[in-house]
Design an enzyme around this catalytic site. Structure first.
Site, PDB file in Angstrom:
ATOM      1  CG  ASP A 303      42.026  41.343  46.247  1.00 38.77           C
ATOM      2  OD1 ASP A 303      41.396  42.282  45.726  1.00 38.77           O
ATOM      3  OD2 ASP A 303      41.827  40.976  47.417  1.00 38.77           O
TER       4      ASP A 303
HETATM    5  C1  BGC Z   1      39.463  43.377  48.175  1.00 39.30           C
HETATM    6  C2  BGC Z   1      38.589  42.526  47.298  1.00 39.30           C
HETATM    7  C3  BGC Z   1      37.767  43.379  46.387  1.00 39.30           C
HETATM    8  C4  BGC Z   1      38.696  44.251  45.566  1.00 39.30           C
HETATM    9  C5  BGC Z   1      37.989  45.111  44.566  1.00 39.30           C
HETATM   10  C6  BGC Z   1      40.228  44.415  47.380  1.00 39.30           C
HETATM   11  O1  BGC Z   1      40.840  45.324  48.227  1.00 39.30           O
HETATM   12  O2  BGC Z   1      40.353  42.547  48.876  1.00 39.30           O
HETATM   13  O3  BGC Z   1      37.769  41.711  48.099  1.00 39.30           O
HETATM   14  O4  BGC Z   1      36.985  42.576  45.554  1.00 39.30           O
HETATM   15  O5  BGC Z   1      39.412  45.090  46.465  1.00 39.30           O
HETATM   16  O6  BGC Z   1      37.284  46.125  45.144  1.00 39.30           O
END
Ligand code: BGC
Length: 774
Positions: A303
């Site tokens: 993530d």
């Molecule tokens: C979130 C994810 C997301 C990623 C990319 C993160 O802050 O937890 O769910 O896919 O950002 O945008």
């Protein structure tokens, strides 16, 4: 010989994939998937392409494939990097995200394809969560449809739109089991149940990835956040979790497994720690479970900066250690933190990361790129882009999905002794009040992709069209969080002037729900409760429509307001879907996928809990497990939802009274999904209108080595019934409905007492009893 064995293993694996995914397609064991699962990343024809490219790559080029940056609007803390063109030309970037037009993706792609030495295309990703341009209800609303085939259609549309811009990878579905409504991201998932969550997870993957991953309108799924993110302590986002292996396997892992079995091309590792080990550096979940047990061949993507976050977590004191720990645990690609770019080559050179381990991760990324057909078709077709968006059939689907996501929580008698909803077309004078009555932006929900306010038809616009401006008095009243006394008074005096008042209240979608949006109380924000009470005091019939990303604790409303509809955030067709529902052109069929609390102090609250040694039902007046100031039960249970008609349930009957654990275990070890028991009940439409019911089947096992939930969903299906009509509803249950993760953390059946209910929700139904003997 070796090749034959490989082929055989691949064949068995793919057959298992199709069987499992088709079982999960409709949430019941005997149904078939509408879309056959393509072999996708498991296609052995990809092997030779991957190997021949891998042989040509330098160490730096290999590392480059594992590096991912956000090239647009950030969705997390900044990175400090912007030199992407140069990095792409040097083969230092494998994936980019947060850009979303064909023109933009093509510019970057041209550099990768024409200027980098090996011409490896970039994989473009985006959070396409509940639609790309055509915004559908938020995922919690989509799950409330209890309709995996609808979810599949929705994600197919999202894939068609996204792929037209060159975005071939979505960071969806979010399948985190969420038992705590304080957690803002409960809005992004399918609620608290692993069985329903698994059916929905697989449906998303099928919709995104389509029949073939390499068709130009398919996108790769990324199932997230692996794993346990929804168990954040106190419901506070990013917080630590403590989850036993048993609980992990029985509740949190199944939706991920279902998505992997449906062919998901990638998995995202989560922010949280699990029992002290961050999920983005967790060898047990990332390697032991995902790779060794499930045979997953796709990409594990971190993530956003979760590799770098190993430092504040406290398991690494510098970037190089964080990179090493995440990588060796099983994270292939580093989203944004740049630590693989900075350190991975040095780690390989010094021998701290084996070359073979690096090759494995690079293979996975190349595999997904080949499977998507990116080498053959790297560019988006700019002429296809506009035409793919907001097609009439996509908008129609958005309306259907919204209608089916609404959960009717209360509908008691109005002035003429009949339920207040649906409204009669004779009601010609209506007051519409509330901050969300004419608020396009909030209808889109959090993570609204490219959704635009202008695409939305608000409740006000649709209602005005239906009843005529002259019959509608619209006064906004106080806002979601603020509002003056004048606003309040204007709203209340308007309510006094008409026959019926509709109140549109709730949360701000992007500020109060979704990521980084946890709340410690679950009431209506601002002065909305005061508004509600004052409007109810007018004595006029009131319909309350709640827009929220979670259940809200509103005991006063549920006592005093005659009709309450949970509308979540319904997407671009919010208004038309609501008006059709209010006027009975569509009858609510949504059912809760989260237990609706009475008080925030009950959280985490979930129906599939274990019994205590002193359950409240034991009747002792004091020494039982309970609160002094609130019942144990939720306001509305999991599975609950009213209709405009009513349904009666007959007795649950079973085809046999005894099952043999040894036979069940033989079934579990094979690939067969042969039913082992049939359960039936008659369901009757006892009301005046045609209606659709979501018939649910629950099981409880007692006498097992590990205590099992008081009820666990093991099947559901829809029946449509005319007034007075009765249908016999049949569930064919496979061995897995009677198995559990036992005290050796094996999935097996044990001698036990089994209770089975066919019911309209997780608290009702008559019980049939079965015994599992050795
Ligand atoms: C979130 C994810 C997301 C990623 C990319 C993160 O802050 O937890 O769910 O896919 O950002 O945008």
């Amino acid at each position: 010989m070796q090749m034959n064995q490989k082929l055989k293993t691949a064949f068995v694996f793919i057959s298992v994939l199709s069987i499992v995914s088709s079982l999960l397609a409709q949430g019941r064991p005997t149904s078939r998937s509408s879309v056959p699962v393509s072999t996708g990343i498991y296609d052995s024809a990809l092997d030779s392409k991957v190997e021949s490219l891998l042989r040509k790559m330098t160490l730096e080029e290999k590392v480059g494939q594992l590096v991912q940056y956000s090239a647009g609007q950030p969705t997390g803390p900044g990175t400090g990097r912007t030199d992407y063109n140069d990095m792409i030309a040097k083969g230092q970037i494998g994936a980019l995200f947060n850009i979303s037009t064909a023109k933009e993706t093509n510019v970057f792609q041209k550099i990768a394809v024409e200027k980098s030495r090996l011409h490896i295309p970039i994989l473009f990703g985006l959070d396409v969560i509940h639609g790309f341009r055509t915004e559908f209800p938020i995922p919690l609303g989509l799950a409330s449809t209890w309709d995996p085939s609808l979810v599949e259609k929705v994600s197919r549309v999202a894939a068609q739109e996204a792929s037209a811009t060159g975005v071939r990878w979505t960071f969806s579905p979010m399948v985190d089991i969420a038992r705590d409504a304080r957690w803002g991201r409960i809005a992004e998932g399918a609620g608290e149940d692993p069985f329903l969550g698994s059916a929905i997870a697989a449906a998303y993957v099928r919709g995104y990835q389509g029949q073939r991953l390499d068709s130009p309108d398919s996108i790769a799924a990324c199932v997230k956040h692996y794993v346990g993110y929804g168990a954040a302590e106190g419901g506070r986002d990013y917080n630590s979790t403590e989850i036993s292996e048993h609980t992990l396997r029985q509740f949190y892992l199944p939706p991920f497994h279902a998505a992997v079995n449906a062919g998901s091309a990638s998995v995202m590792s989560a922010f949280n720690s699990i029992n002290g080990v961050p999920a983005s550096a967790n060898p047990f979940t990332l390697t032991q479970v995902l790779r060794t047990e499930w045979g997953f061949k796709g990409i594990v993507d971190s993530d956003w900066t979760s590799v770098g976050e190993l430092i504040p977590h406290g398991i690494a004191n510098d970037g190089i250690t964080a990179a090493r720990k995440a990588f060796l645990a099983g994270v292939d690609m580093d989203m944004v933190s740049s630590l693989y770019h900075d350190h991975l080559a040095a780690l390989v050179r010094s021998g701290q990361v084996p070359q073979a381990r690096l090759d494995e991760s690079v293979r996975r990324v190349l595999r997904v790129k080949f499977a998507l057909g990116l080498f053959e078709h790297p560019y988006a077709d700019e002429t296809r882009e506009a035409e793919a968006m907001l097609r009439p059939e996509s908008i129609a689907l958005a309306r259907t999905a919204a209608e089916r996501s609404f959960v009717l929580l209360k509908n008691s008698a109005g002035p003429n002794n009949t339920p207040i909803l649906p409204l009669s077309n004779d009601v010609r004078s209506i007051t519409l009040i509330g901050p969300l009555a004419d608020d396009a932006a909030n209808m889109l929900g959090s993570w609204a992709g490219l959704g635009k306010d202008n695409d939305v038809i608000s409740l006000h616009a649709a209602l005005a069209k239906h009843v005529g401006e002259e019959h509608l008095l619209h006064v906004k009243g106080p806002g979601i969080t603020g509002g003056s006394d004048e606003d309040m008074n204007a709203a209340v005096s308007a309510a006094n002037k008409t026959d019926v008042t509709i109140l549109a209240l709730g949360e701000n979608a992007s500020e109060m729900t979704g990521e980084a949006a946890s709340r410690s109380n679950l009431t209506l924000p601002g002065r909305q409760q005061e508004l509600l009470e004052k409007v109810v005091a007018t004595g006029k019939p009131i319909i309350l429509i709640l827009f929220s990303g979670r259940p809200l604790t509103l005991p006063w409303a549920f006592e005093h307001v005659p009709a309450v509809l949970a509308a979540w955030f319904p997407g671009i067709q919010a208004g038309p879907a609501l008006v059709r529902t209010l006027y009975g052109e569509s009858s609510p069929t949504g059912r809760l996928v989260v237990s609706w609390p009475r008080s925030v102090g009950q959280e985490p609250l979930y129906y599939n809990a274990l019994s205590t040694g002193r359950p409240i039902e034991s009747g002792d007046p004091k020494y039982v497990s309970r609160y002094l100031d609130v019942p144990n039960s939720p306001q509305f249970p999991f599975g609950f939802g009213l209709s405009y008609t009513s349904f009666g349930y007959g007795v649950t009957e079973v085809s046999q009274k005894q099952l043999k654990a040894s036979n069940l275990n033989m079934g579990l070890n094979g690939t067969s999904s042969k039913p082992v028991l049939t359960a039936t009940a008659e369901v009757t439409n006892t009301g005046q209108r045609p209606g659709e019911e979501v018939v649910q089947l629950y099981v409880r096992l007692q006498g097992t080595s590990v205590a099992q939930p008081v009820r666990a969903l093991k099947g559901f299906q829809r029946v449509t019934l005319h007034p007075g009509e009765t249908k016999k509803v049949t569930f064919d249950l496979g061995a897995e409905a009677f198995a559990l993760w036992n005290d050796h953390n094996q999935f097996a059946a044990e001698p036990s007492k089994v209770s089975i209910w066919i019911a309209p929700d997780s608290t009702q139904g008559t019980k049939a009893e079965v015994e599992i003997v050795p």
